[in-house]
Write a protein that holds these residues in place. Structure first.
Motif, PDB file in Angstrom:
ATOM      1  N   ARG A  10     -20.296 -43.317  20.497  1.00 37.14           N
ATOM      2  CA  ARG A  10     -20.105 -44.442  21.405  1.00 37.14           C
ATOM      3  C   ARG A  10     -18.675 -44.915  21.180  1.00 37.14           C
ATOM      4  O   ARG A  10     -18.257 -45.127  20.047  1.00 37.14           O
ATOM      5  N   THR A  11     -17.936 -45.106  22.239  1.00 37.86           N
ATOM      6  CA  THR A  11     -16.524 -45.447  22.131  1.00 37.86           C
ATOM      7  C   THR A  11     -16.276 -46.844  22.670  1.00 37.86           C
ATOM      8  O   THR A  11     -16.763 -47.198  23.749  1.00 37.86           O
ATOM      9  N   TYR A  12     -15.524 -47.621  21.913  1.00 41.15           N
ATOM     10  CA  TYR A  12     -15.190 -48.989  22.307  1.00 41.15           C
ATOM     11  C   TYR A  12     -13.667 -49.134  22.298  1.00 41.15           C
ATOM     12  O   TYR A  12     -13.021 -48.953  21.260  1.00 41.15           O
ATOM     13  N   ARG A  13     -13.117 -49.449  23.467  1.00 37.75           N
ATOM     14  CA  ARG A  13     -11.681 -49.628  23.610  1.00 37.75           C
ATOM     15  C   ARG A  13     -11.417 -50.863  24.466  1.00 37.75           C
ATOM     16  O   ARG A  13     -12.320 -51.378  25.122  1.00 37.75           O
ATOM     17  N   SER A  14     -10.168 -51.294  24.471  1.00 37.11           N
ATOM     18  CA  SER A  14      -9.785 -52.472  25.251  1.00 37.11           C
ATOM     19  C   SER A  14      -9.087 -52.035  26.530  1.00 37.11           C
ATOM     20  O   SER A  14      -7.931 -51.596  26.485  1.00 37.11           O
ATOM     21  N   PRO A  15      -9.736 -52.131  27.684  1.00 43.97           N
ATOM     22  CA  PRO A  15      -9.072 -51.748  28.940  1.00 43.97           C
ATOM     23  C   PRO A  15      -7.799 -52.542  29.188  1.00 43.97           C
ATOM     24  O   PRO A  15      -6.805 -52.003  29.688  1.00 43.97           O
ATOM     25  N   ALA A  16      -7.811 -53.838  28.854  1.00 40.78           N
ATOM     26  CA  ALA A  16      -6.618 -54.657  29.063  1.00 40.78           C
ATOM     27  C   ALA A  16      -5.476 -54.169  28.178  1.00 40.78           C
ATOM     28  O   ALA A  16      -4.318 -54.121  28.609  1.00 40.78           O
ATOM     29  N   GLY A  17      -5.789 -53.809  26.939  1.00 39.59           N
ATOM     30  CA  GLY A  17      -4.757 -53.301  26.039  1.00 39.59           C
ATOM     31  C   GLY A  17      -4.171 -51.991  26.535  1.00 39.59           C
ATOM     32  O   GLY A  17      -2.952 -51.788  26.488  1.00 39.59           O
ATOM     33  N   ILE A  18      -5.019 -51.102  27.017  1.00 37.42           N
ATOM     34  CA  ILE A  18      -4.547 -49.814  27.531  1.00 37.42           C
ATOM     35  C   ILE A  18      -3.669 -50.026  28.758  1.00 37.42           C
ATOM     36  O   ILE A  18      -2.596 -49.420  28.880  1.00 37.42           O
ATOM     37  N   ALA A  19      -4.107 -50.894  29.673  1.00 35.89           N
ATOM     38  CA  ALA A  19      -3.320 -51.154  30.879  1.00 35.89           C
ATOM     39  C   ALA A  19      -1.963 -51.749  30.521  1.00 35.89           C
ATOM     40  O   ALA A  19      -0.925 -51.355  31.083  1.00 35.89           O
ATOM     41  N   GLY A  20      -1.957 -52.679  29.580  1.00 36.54           N
ATOM     42  CA  GLY A  20      -0.693 -53.266  29.146  1.00 36.54           C
ATOM     43  C   GLY A  20       0.218 -52.239  28.498  1.00 36.54           C
ATOM     44  O   GLY A  20       1.437 -52.238  28.720  1.00 36.54           O
ATOM     45  N   GLY A  21      -0.365 -51.337  27.705  1.00 32.48           N
ATOM     46  CA  GLY A  21       0.430 -50.299  27.058  1.00 32.48           C
ATOM     47  C   GLY A  21       1.046 -49.339  28.052  1.00 32.48           C
ATOM     48  O   GLY A  21       2.218 -48.966  27.918  1.00 32.48           O
ATOM     49  N   ASN A  70     -21.452 -43.289  15.768  1.00 30.97           N
ATOM     50  CA  ASN A  70     -22.567 -42.394  16.057  1.00 30.97           C
ATOM     51  C   ASN A  70     -23.658 -42.620  15.016  1.00 30.97           C
ATOM     52  O   ASN A  70     -23.633 -43.620  14.292  1.00 30.97           O
ATOM     53  N   ASP A  71     -24.614 -41.728  14.916  1.00 30.46           N
ATOM     54  CA  ASP A  71     -25.748 -41.942  14.022  1.00 30.46           C
ATOM     55  C   ASP A  71     -25.357 -41.947  12.552  1.00 30.46           C
ATOM     56  O   ASP A  71     -26.094 -42.486  11.721  1.00 30.46           O
ATOM     57  N   ASP A  72     -24.215 -41.346  12.215  1.00 29.56           N
ATOM     58  CA  ASP A  72     -23.862 -41.182  10.807  1.00 29.56           C
ATOM     59  C   ASP A  72     -22.779 -42.127  10.319  1.00 29.56           C
ATOM     60  O   ASP A  72     -22.760 -42.480   9.134  1.00 29.56           O
ATOM     61  N   ALA A 152     -16.907 -58.098  24.320  1.00 31.27           N
ATOM     62  CA  ALA A 152     -16.695 -57.835  22.898  1.00 31.27           C
ATOM     63  C   ALA A 152     -17.927 -58.181  22.080  1.00 31.27           C
ATOM     64  O   ALA A 152     -18.276 -57.472  21.130  1.00 31.27           O
ATOM     65  N   ASP A 153     -18.618 -59.265  22.451  1.00 29.89           N
ATOM     66  CA  ASP A 153     -19.825 -59.647  21.716  1.00 29.89           C
ATOM     67  C   ASP A 153     -20.944 -58.637  21.925  1.00 29.89           C
ATOM     68  O   ASP A 153     -21.702 -58.338  20.998  1.00 29.89           O
ATOM     69  N   ARG A 154     -21.047 -58.094  23.139  1.00 30.06           N
ATOM     70  CA  ARG A 154     -22.055 -57.059  23.386  1.00 30.06           C
ATOM     71  C   ARG A 154     -21.747 -55.809  22.562  1.00 30.06           C
ATOM     72  O   ARG A 154     -22.649 -55.168  22.015  1.00 30.06           O
ATOM     73  N   ALA A 155     -20.459 -55.460  22.461  1.00 36.32           N
ATOM     74  CA  ALA A 155     -20.070 -54.305  21.657  1.00 36.32           C
ATOM     75  C   ALA A 155     -20.448 -54.508  20.193  1.00 36.32           C
ATOM     76  O   ALA A 155     -20.973 -53.600  19.537  1.00 36.32           O
ATOM     77  N   MET A 156     -20.189 -55.707  19.669  1.00 32.68           N
ATOM     78  CA  MET A 156     -20.548 -55.989  18.282  1.00 32.68           C
ATOM     79  C   MET A 156     -22.064 -55.955  18.086  1.00 32.68           C
ATOM     80  O   MET A 156     -22.550 -55.486  17.047  1.00 32.68           O
ATOM     81  N   ASP A 157     -22.814 -56.430  19.058  1.00 31.15           N
ATOM     82  CA  ASP A 157     -24.278 -56.366  18.973  1.00 31.15           C
ATOM     83  C   ASP A 157     -24.744 -54.913  18.881  1.00 31.15           C
ATOM     84  O   ASP A 157     -25.641 -54.581  18.087  1.00 31.15           O
ATOM     85  N   GLU A 158     -24.145 -54.040  19.685  1.00 32.35           N
ATOM     86  CA  GLU A 158     -24.523 -52.624  19.665  1.00 32.35           C
ATOM     87  C   GLU A 158     -24.192 -51.993  18.322  1.00 32.35           C
ATOM     88  O   GLU A 158     -24.983 -51.196  17.783  1.00 32.35           O
ATOM     89  N   LEU A 159     -23.017 -52.325  17.769  1.00 31.88           N
ATOM     90  CA  LEU A 159     -22.628 -51.756  16.478  1.00 31.88           C
ATOM     91  C   LEU A 159     -23.550 -52.251  15.365  1.00 31.88           C
ATOM     92  O   LEU A 159     -23.947 -51.477  14.485  1.00 31.88           O
ATOM     93  N   ARG A 160     -23.879 -53.527  15.387  1.00 37.65           N
ATOM     94  CA  ARG A 160     -24.808 -54.069  14.378  1.00 37.65           C
ATOM     95  C   ARG A 160     -26.170 -53.390  14.481  1.00 37.65           C
ATOM     96  O   ARG A 160     -26.791 -53.059  13.465  1.00 37.65           O
ATOM     97  N   LEU A 162     -26.861 -50.410  15.639  1.00 32.29           N
ATOM     98  CA  LEU A 162     -26.761 -49.033  15.164  1.00 32.29           C
ATOM     99  C   LEU A 162     -26.697 -48.995  13.639  1.00 32.29           C
ATOM    100  O   LEU A 162     -27.325 -48.144  12.999  1.00 32.29           O
ATOM    101  N   TRP A 163     -25.935 -49.916  13.058  1.00 32.51           N
ATOM    102  CA  TRP A 163     -25.830 -49.996  11.590  1.00 32.51           C
ATOM    103  C   TRP A 163     -27.196 -50.299  10.965  1.00 32.51           C
ATOM    104  O   TRP A 163     -27.602 -49.629  10.000  1.00 32.51           O
ATOM    105  N   GLU A 164     -27.898 -51.310  11.482  1.00 33.56           N
ATOM    106  CA  GLU A 164     -29.193 -51.682  10.923  1.00 33.56           C
ATOM    107  C   GLU A 164     -30.201 -50.546  11.041  1.00 33.56           C
ATOM    108  O   GLU A 164     -31.051 -50.360  10.161  1.00 33.56           O
ATOM    109  N   LYS A 165     -30.081 -49.777  12.108  1.00 32.80           N
ATOM    110  CA  LYS A 165     -31.020 -48.674  12.342  1.00 32.80           C
ATOM    111  C   LYS A 165     -30.733 -47.481  11.440  1.00 32.80           C
ATOM    112  O   LYS A 165     -31.655 -46.782  11.003  1.00 32.80           O
ATOM    113  N   ARG A 166     -29.439 -47.229  11.147  1.00 38.85           N
ATOM    114  CA  ARG A 166     -29.052 -45.986  10.479  1.00 38.85           C
ATOM    115  C   ARG A 166     -28.541 -46.153   9.047  1.00 38.85           C
ATOM    116  O   ARG A 166     -28.230 -45.162   8.394  1.00 38.85           O
TER     117      ARG A 166
END
Length: 202
Positions: A10-21, A70-72, A152-160, A162-166
């Motif tokens: 699962r990939t998390y990036r900042s579209p605004a940061g990429i556009a600015g870059g 990812n899972d690992d 960003a909060d949804r992304a952190m929820d997904e990472l948490r 995945l961490w709790e599960k794995r």
């Protein structure tokens, strides 16, 4: 016997940061090319040195940052480092004015590609309030809280999650590793040195 396959990242990036870059790189390329072609004296060399310094730094802080999970393991690609954390080595996530992950030793790593947006949180809160108000008026069901949270909060929820599960999985154990991004650091340092030399010899 086949070995278990690792799930896709699962990939998390900042579209605004990429556009600015991309915008800054295009602007720098235009100005730098103009200086190299039309400049006189030391100007072309100064432009080249500036590009050698500036381009890696723009890439480092805008386009490069990403978080992969990812899972690992969790892999954090920050401006100048790549941090790999097996889920078993993660101790906690924290969201405040920045999003961070901690390993079991207490070392903190910032998630550059998942920036906190206080404005985004306020917009999400307003959307949630409007949805609840509409639901009360119509007698329908409001959207879930997860749907109303900032990106960003949804992304952190997904990472948490995945961490709790794995975290206890056998394939998710190991020690954290940190690799410096010399492909970014080396050209930036070379550009800075060249600019210093040109400045001292001017």
């Amino acid at each position: 016997m086949t070995s278990p396959t690792t799930s896709p990242d699962r990939t998390y990036r900042s579209p605004a940061g990429i556009a600015g870059g991309v915008f800054l790189l295009a602007l720098g390329a235009w100005l730098g090319f103009d200086a190299v072609v039309r400049g006189v004296g030391r100007t072309p060399w100064m432009a080249l040195a500036g590009l050698l310094l500036g381009v890696p730094l723009v890439v480092a802080f805008t386009i490069r940052p990403a978080v992969f999970g990812n899972d690992d393991r969790l892999r954090v690609r920050n401006p100048f480092r790549v941090i790999t954390l097996p889920w078993g080595a993660v101790a906690n996530f924290r969201s405040g004015y920045s999003n961070e992950v901690f390993d079991q030793s207490g070392t903190k790593y910032q998630l550059w590609s998942v920036p906190v947006s206080l404005r985004g949180r306020r917009r999400a809160q307003r959307r949630s309030l409007r949805a609840q108000t509409e639901a009360m008026k119509t007698g329908g069901a409001a959207q879930s809280g997860a749907d109303q949270r900032a990106t960003a909060d949804r992304a952190m929820d997904e990472l948490r999650e995945l961490w709790e599960k794995r975290a206890q999985a056998e394939t998710a154990q190991g020690e954290p590793s940190v690799r410096w991004a010399y492909e970014i650091i080396a050209p930036a340092v070379a550009g800075a040195v060249l600019l210093l030399i040109l400045g001292l010899t001017g």
